[in-house]
Motif scaffolding. Structure first.
Motif, PDB file in Angstrom:
ATOM      1  N   ALA A 191      49.730 -11.711  49.091  1.00 29.00           N
ATOM      2  CA  ALA A 191      48.500 -12.036  48.361  1.00 29.00           C
ATOM      3  C   ALA A 191      48.816 -12.850  47.111  1.00 29.00           C
ATOM      4  O   ALA A 191      48.104 -13.791  46.770  1.00 29.00           O
ATOM      5  CB  ALA A 191      47.755 -10.757  47.999  1.00 29.00           C
ATOM      6  N   PHE A 192      49.899 -12.491  46.426  1.00 25.17           N
ATOM      7  CA  PHE A 192      50.318 -13.237  45.234  1.00 25.17           C
ATOM      8  C   PHE A 192      50.652 -14.675  45.608  1.00 25.17           C
ATOM      9  O   PHE A 192      50.275 -15.618  44.907  1.00 25.17           O
ATOM     10  CB  PHE A 192      51.523 -12.548  44.599  1.00 25.17           C
ATOM     11  N   GLN A 215      59.994 -16.809  42.354  1.00 25.22           N
ATOM     12  CA  GLN A 215      60.183 -17.566  43.591  1.00 25.22           C
ATOM     13  C   GLN A 215      58.837 -17.836  44.270  1.00 25.22           C
ATOM     14  O   GLN A 215      58.556 -18.958  44.694  1.00 25.22           O
ATOM     15  CB  GLN A 215      61.109 -16.789  44.534  1.00 25.22           C
ATOM     16  N   LEU A 216      58.006 -16.796  44.357  1.00 26.85           N
ATOM     17  CA  LEU A 216      56.707 -16.967  45.012  1.00 26.85           C
ATOM     18  C   LEU A 216      55.754 -17.799  44.160  1.00 26.85           C
ATOM     19  O   LEU A 216      54.873 -18.477  44.685  1.00 26.85           O
ATOM     20  CB  LEU A 216      56.096 -15.595  45.314  1.00 26.85           C
ATOM     21  N   ASP A 265      55.404 -20.694  49.814  1.00 33.22           N
ATOM     22  CA  ASP A 265      55.661 -20.658  51.266  1.00 33.22           C
ATOM     23  C   ASP A 265      56.991 -19.980  51.605  1.00 33.22           C
ATOM     24  O   ASP A 265      57.413 -19.968  52.762  1.00 33.22           O
ATOM     25  CB  ASP A 265      55.646 -22.072  51.850  1.00 33.22           C
ATOM     26  N   THR A 266      57.660 -19.401  50.613  1.00 32.29           N
ATOM     27  CA  THR A 266      58.940 -18.737  50.843  1.00 32.29           C
ATOM     28  C   THR A 266      58.803 -17.636  51.896  1.00 32.29           C
ATOM     29  O   THR A 266      57.838 -16.857  51.890  1.00 32.29           O
ATOM     30  CB  THR A 266      59.453 -18.102  49.530  1.00 32.29           C
ATOM     31  N   ARG A 303      56.676  -3.035  48.755  1.00 28.04           N
ATOM     32  CA  ARG A 303      56.365  -1.829  47.972  1.00 28.04           C
ATOM     33  C   ARG A 303      56.683  -2.039  46.495  1.00 28.04           C
ATOM     34  O   ARG A 303      55.888  -1.700  45.613  1.00 28.04           O
ATOM     35  CB  ARG A 303      57.144  -0.623  48.504  1.00 28.04           C
ATOM     36  N   GLU A 304      57.883  -2.575  46.232  1.00 28.51           N
ATOM     37  CA  GLU A 304      58.285  -2.769  44.851  1.00 28.51           C
ATOM     38  C   GLU A 304      57.434  -3.837  44.171  1.00 28.51           C
ATOM     39  O   GLU A 304      57.071  -3.706  42.998  1.00 28.51           O
ATOM     40  CB  GLU A 304      59.771  -3.169  44.791  1.00 28.51           C
ATOM     41  N   PHE A 305      57.085  -4.884  44.890  1.00 27.33           N
ATOM     42  CA  PHE A 305      56.265  -5.950  44.320  1.00 27.33           C
ATOM     43  C   PHE A 305      54.881  -5.413  43.953  1.00 27.33           C
ATOM     44  O   PHE A 305      54.372  -5.696  42.858  1.00 27.33           O
ATOM     45  CB  PHE A 305      56.134  -7.097  45.329  1.00 27.33           C
ATOM     46  N   LYS A 306      54.306  -4.634  44.827  1.00 28.65           N
ATOM     47  CA  LYS A 306      52.975  -4.076  44.546  1.00 28.65           C
ATOM     48  C   LYS A 306      53.044  -3.063  43.417  1.00 28.65           C
ATOM     49  O   LYS A 306      52.109  -2.934  42.613  1.00 28.65           O
ATOM     50  CB  LYS A 306      52.400  -3.427  45.808  1.00 28.65           C
TER      51      LYS A 306
END
Length: 259
Positions: free
Chosen positions: A248-249, A210-211, A216-217, A236-239
């Motif tokens: 940042a992504f 999605q990102l 811009d989500t 937390r889970e994304f990092k």
């Protein structure tokens, strides 16, 4: 870089997600590129240039299996490379090949599927990509017809994908008409991971995609959509899986620095 994906025939449904072809010129290199975690396991054939895991002097053979990853994997590549791959669901790939499951990010293969390398190389070198894909498809159909993949795993995996990784283990077991204990045992035997492990990767994959496409989500809305407790839980889970924050992504994706 050219990337194309191809749907498998219906007979491979629930086992193979897609086949894909990629062509890229990395120059005299070596050049780094990053493989991000997702909810798939892939059988990778490569031709032309060479690639290796960063900080490892040994080139990767062809084919190899790219297993599930808990963090990004950096590969080095050089020269012009062409890749043909079979994107499989992690709860089916090892049963399909008759191999023991494991948690290695990269599995070096000693398997009859390696016999496809030479005929595929001939097709790729002469630009006959459709013929190469047909060879891979026919091989998958042949081994699929000889393998009995537990229908419980197919139902569980389908439910997990449909829920985008947000379904609790108890509900996954119910969808597969199994007890939690039986499902967890069979799932770990087939994939090397627990239902929760794979669900986490599937959910991360949804957030990442999605990102990637829509940087811009709204992150709070995305967290709610994917069943995270809140935005902090998503972060937390994304990092954990990517090594960077979702914000940042998204900024890198917006600048065209997506990997």
């Amino acid at each position: 870089m050219l990337h194309q994906e191809f749907d498998p025939p219906e007979a491979l449904g629930g086992v193979v997600k897609c086949f894909w072809y990629n062509r890229a010129d990395f120059g005299q290199g070596p050049s780094d590129f990053v493989i991000m975690p997702d909810g798939y396991t892939e059988i990778i054939f490569h031709f032309g240039g060479s690639c290796r895991i960063a900080h490892d002097s040994n080139p990767l053979p062809s084919p190899f299996i790219m297993g599930l990853l808990n963090q990004p994997l950096v590969l080095n590549a050089k020269d012009r490379m062409e890749i043909l791959a079979i994107r499989c669901f992690p709860w089916t790939v090892f049963d399909l090949l008759g191999l023991p499951s494991g948690k290695e990010g990269v599995h070096i293969l000693n398997h009859p599927v390696s016999g496809l390398q030479a005929p595929l190389a001939g097709c790729v070198q002469s630009g006959r990509i459709e013929e190469a894909l047909e060879l891979i498809t026919q091989y998958c159909l042949q081994v699929r017809s000889a393998v009995n993949i537990d229908n419980m795993l197919l139902k569980a995996g389908g439910a997990m994908r449909a829920a985008k990784g947000s379904m609790p283990v108890s509900q996954v077991a119910a969808a597969a008409h199994a007890t939690v204990r039986t499902l967890e045992r069979k799932f770990k035997e087939s994939s090397g991971y627990t239902v929760k492990d794979v669900s986490g990767l599937i959910r991360f994959e949804q957030a990442r995609n999605q990102l990637w496409h829509y940087p811009d989500t709204n992150l709070a809305g995305l967290a709610m959509e994917l069943g995270y407790t809140d935005q902090a839980h998503l972060s937390r889970e994304f990092k954990r899986y990517s090594g960077t924050s979702p914000a940042a992504f998204a900024r890198k994706a917006k600048k065209g620095e997506r990997r």
